[in-house]
Design an enzyme around this catalytic site. Structure first.
Site, PDB file in Angstrom:
ATOM      1  CB  SER A   1      -0.920  -0.079   1.321  1.00 16.25           C
ATOM      2  OG  SER A   1      -1.364   1.342   1.563  1.00 16.25           O
TER       3      SER A   1
ATOM      4  CE1 TYR B   1      -3.752   0.493   3.900  1.00 16.92           C
ATOM      5  CE2 TYR B   1      -5.280  -1.174   4.217  1.00 16.92           C
ATOM      6  CZ  TYR B   1      -4.445  -0.717   3.606  1.00 16.92           C
ATOM      7  OH  TYR B   1      -4.563  -0.944   2.054  1.00 16.92           O
TER       8      TYR B   1
HETATM    9  P1  NAP Z   1     -11.826  -5.099  -0.655  1.00 18.19           P
HETATM   10  O1  NAP Z   1     -12.757  -4.500  -1.842  1.00 18.19           O
HETATM   11  O2  NAP Z   1     -12.376  -4.619   0.855  1.00 18.19           O
HETATM   12  O3  NAP Z   1     -11.704  -6.643  -0.912  1.00 18.19           O
HETATM   13  C1  NAP Z   1     -10.992  -7.012   0.188  1.00 18.19           C
HETATM   14  C2  NAP Z   1     -11.500  -8.679   0.143  1.00 18.19           C
HETATM   15  O4  NAP Z   1     -10.501  -9.441   0.963  1.00 18.19           O
HETATM   16  C3  NAP Z   1     -12.712  -8.854   0.471  1.00 18.19           C
HETATM   17  O5  NAP Z   1     -13.348  -9.802  -0.345  1.00 18.19           O
HETATM   18  C4  NAP Z   1     -12.668  -9.351   1.846  1.00 18.19           C
HETATM   19  O6  NAP Z   1     -14.080 -10.104   2.262  1.00 18.19           O
HETATM   20  C5  NAP Z   1     -11.607 -10.286   1.592  1.00 18.19           C
HETATM   21  N1  NAP Z   1     -11.199 -10.706   3.157  1.00 18.19           N
HETATM   22  C6  NAP Z   1     -11.487  -9.634   4.264  1.00 18.19           C
HETATM   23  N2  NAP Z   1     -10.848 -10.401   5.300  1.00 18.19           N
HETATM   24  C7  NAP Z   1     -10.454 -11.411   4.925  1.00 18.19           C
HETATM   25  C8  NAP Z   1      -9.981 -12.846   5.620  1.00 18.19           C
HETATM   26  N3  NAP Z   1      -9.785 -12.717   6.957  1.00 18.19           N
HETATM   27  N4  NAP Z   1      -9.972 -13.876   4.789  1.00 18.19           N
HETATM   28  C9  NAP Z   1     -10.241 -14.122   3.755  1.00 18.19           C
HETATM   29  N5  NAP Z   1     -10.647 -12.872   2.751  1.00 18.19           N
HETATM   30  C10 NAP Z   1     -10.993 -11.766   3.539  1.00 18.19           C
HETATM   31  O7  NAP Z   1     -10.550  -4.460  -0.860  1.00 18.19           O
HETATM   32  P2  NAP Z   1      -9.692  -3.842  -2.092  1.00 18.19           P
HETATM   33  O8  NAP Z   1      -9.906  -2.551  -2.194  1.00 18.19           O
HETATM   34  O9  NAP Z   1      -9.717  -4.713  -3.185  1.00 18.19           O
HETATM   35  O10 NAP Z   1      -8.158  -4.232  -1.677  1.00 18.19           O
HETATM   36  C11 NAP Z   1      -7.376  -5.497  -1.604  1.00 18.19           C
HETATM   37  C12 NAP Z   1      -6.230  -5.376  -1.240  1.00 18.19           C
HETATM   38  O11 NAP Z   1      -5.583  -4.270  -1.719  1.00 18.19           O
HETATM   39  C13 NAP Z   1      -6.127  -5.178   0.488  1.00 18.19           C
HETATM   40  O12 NAP Z   1      -4.860  -5.943   0.868  1.00 18.19           O
HETATM   41  C14 NAP Z   1      -6.040  -3.547   0.570  1.00 18.19           C
HETATM   42  O13 NAP Z   1      -5.257  -3.133   1.784  1.00 18.19           O
HETATM   43  C15 NAP Z   1      -5.067  -3.484  -0.461  1.00 18.19           C
HETATM   44  N6  NAP Z   1      -5.007  -2.054  -1.086  1.00 18.19           N
HETATM   45  C16 NAP Z   1      -6.335  -1.557  -1.697  1.00 18.19           C
HETATM   46  C17 NAP Z   1      -5.961  -0.168  -2.167  1.00 18.19           C
HETATM   47  C18 NAP Z   1      -7.353   0.749  -2.545  1.00 18.19           C
HETATM   48  O14 NAP Z   1      -7.270   1.767  -2.833  1.00 18.19           O
HETATM   49  N7  NAP Z   1      -8.514  -0.027  -2.750  1.00 18.19           N
HETATM   50  C19 NAP Z   1      -4.838   0.390  -2.342  1.00 18.19           C
HETATM   51  C20 NAP Z   1      -3.788  -0.318  -2.064  1.00 18.19           C
HETATM   52  C21 NAP Z   1      -3.933  -1.568  -1.338  1.00 18.19           C
HETATM   53  P3  NAP Z   1     -15.188  -9.155   2.877  1.00 18.19           P
HETATM   54  O15 NAP Z   1     -16.106  -8.818   1.438  1.00 18.19           O
HETATM   55  O16 NAP Z   1     -15.950 -10.303   3.718  1.00 18.19           O
HETATM   56  O17 NAP Z   1     -14.694  -7.965   3.532  1.00 18.19           O
HETATM   57  C1  GCO Z   2      -6.893   5.229   2.863  1.00 21.53           C
HETATM   58  C2  GCO Z   2      -7.149   4.354   1.857  1.00 21.53           C
HETATM   59  C3  GCO Z   2      -5.476   3.831   1.528  1.00 21.53           C
HETATM   60  C4  GCO Z   2      -5.710   2.690   0.435  1.00 21.53           C
HETATM   61  C5  GCO Z   2      -4.587   2.213  -0.002  1.00 21.53           C
HETATM   62  C6  GCO Z   2      -3.858   3.169  -0.638  1.00 21.53           C
HETATM   63  O1  GCO Z   2      -7.955   5.104   3.802  1.00 21.53           O
HETATM   64  O2  GCO Z   2      -6.082   5.930   3.138  1.00 21.53           O
HETATM   65  O3  GCO Z   2      -7.968   3.165   2.140  1.00 21.53           O
HETATM   66  O4  GCO Z   2      -5.006   3.126   2.639  1.00 21.53           O
HETATM   67  O5  GCO Z   2      -6.601   1.605   0.981  1.00 21.53           O
HETATM   68  O6  GCO Z   2      -3.837   1.503   0.994  1.00 21.53           O
HETATM   69  O7  GCO Z   2      -2.198   2.563  -0.902  1.00 21.53           O
END
Ligand code: NAP
Ligand code: GCO
Length: 266
Positions: free
Chosen positions: A146, A159
């Site tokens: 992230s 986080y």
């Molecule tokens: P999301 O839409 O919340 O999807 C996360 C998925 O992980 C959901 O299907 C969730 O299920 C599942 N999950 C949560 N807890 C779990 C567990 N204990 N065991 C198995 N599955 C579990 O998140 P996303 O935005 O796609 O993000 C995916 C990854 O990218 C995360 O690691 C996040 O930190 C990272 N990330 C996101 C962003 C962003 O801007 N979106 C940026 C950087 C990094 P539920 O639906 O039940 O919660």
């Molecule tokens: C926040 C956002 C970010 C993104 C991502 C950025 O609240 O700042 O959720 O943390 O999820 O991790 O890289």
């Protein structure tokens, strides 16, 4: 280098938490490159939702219910996958949550929950798949890090601690298992339009964009949120033989956020 080095034909990829969002986009990209897709999610409804979405996308996927924080469930899932599908060649530790709470208002239990899913989960998953990767003579692990692996901001202390730790877990797996031809790298997405960030993009009662939405637009050189699909190409690269000499690296796919001081307010 041959272009075939970017292909994943014959490889089995497990993407955690991949019923939708970034996990689904990455798994779809890996499938496009030839990988056989396996995914898990936290309950059967989500797994069924994911199976339907993969089918609609023309992808034959295998879905399993598994909480990545539960070591017994993880070991059972990996053993079942090895029996039903085959040995996992590529692991993408994508499952994760975030809690946006001012640190002094966050309970220790809330802090622990984020650390458990976002850091302990990837440890448990990697520990479960590495032995078979060693036997097979190769393996790829991609941890979804992230911006918060490098930067802090208000309300995301747990986080940021988890994602900072995940960066160092990535480097440690590289250090400990590189000699077995296992490459462990991270992808550090910028700000991606998914359910996880939906609260940060909500239109305000007066019809204006969310202040955080405007902030990210100003912090991103391209002046936009990124799409989950834009992570698929970097994931294919890190999952393929084209990146066999890349190890312990966090590839930031952030549209340049980390390089940019931000646009001057008008
Ligand atoms: P999301 O839409 O919340 O999807 C996360 C998925 O992980 C959901 O299907 C969730 O299920 C599942 N999950 C949560 N807890 C779990 C567990 N204990 N065991 C198995 N599955 C579990 O998140 P996303 O935005 O796609 O993000 C995916 C990854 O990218 C995360 O690691 C996040 O930190 C990272 N990330 C996101 C962003 C962003 O801007 N979106 C940026 C950087 C990094 P539920 O639906 O039940 O919660
Ligand atoms: C926040 C956002 C970010 C993104 C991502 C950025 O609240 O700042 O959720 O943390 O999820 O991790 O890289």
């Amino acid at each position: 280098m041959k272009m075939n080095d970017f292909r994943l034909d014959g490889k089995i990829a497990l993407v955690t938490g991949a019923s939708y969002g970034i996990g689904f986009a990455i798994a779809s990209g890996l499938a496009e490159a030839g990988a056989k897709i396996v995914f898990n999610d936290i309950n059967q409804d989500l797994v069924n939702k994911g199976l339907a979405a993969y089918k609609e996308a023309g992808i034959t996927a295998h879905g399993y219910v598994c909480d990545v924080t539960n070591e017994d469930q993880v070991n059972e899932m990996v053993a079942t996958i090895e029996k039903e599908v085959g040995v996992i060649d590529i692991l993408v530790n994508n499952a994760g949550i975030i809690k946006r709470i001012p640190m002094i208002e966050m309970t220790a239990a809330q802090f622990r929950q984020v650390i458990d899913i976002d850091l302990n989960g990837p440890f448990i998953m990697a520990k479960a798949v590495i032995p078979s990767m060693i036997k097979k003579g190769h393996g790829k692990i991609i941890n979804i890090c992230s911006m918060m692996s490098e930067l802090g901001r208000e309300t995301v202390s747990a986080y940021a601690a988890a994602k900072g730790g995940l960066k160092m877990l990535t480097r440690n797996i590289c250090s400990e298992y590189g000699e077995y031809n296992i490459q462990c790298n991270g992808i550090g997405p910028g700000y991606i339009a998914t359910p996880q960030t939906a609260p940060l993009r909500e239109i305000q009662p007066d019809g204006s964009r969310h202040p955080f939405d405007q902030f990210i637009i100003a912090k991103t050189p391209a002046g936009r949120w990124l799409e989950a699909e834009e992570l698929a190409g970097p994931a294919v690269f890190l999952a393929s033989d084209a990146s066999n000499a890349v190890n312990g690296h966090i590839l930031y796919v952030d549209g340049g956020i980390l390089a940019y001081i931000g646009k001057q307010p008008k």
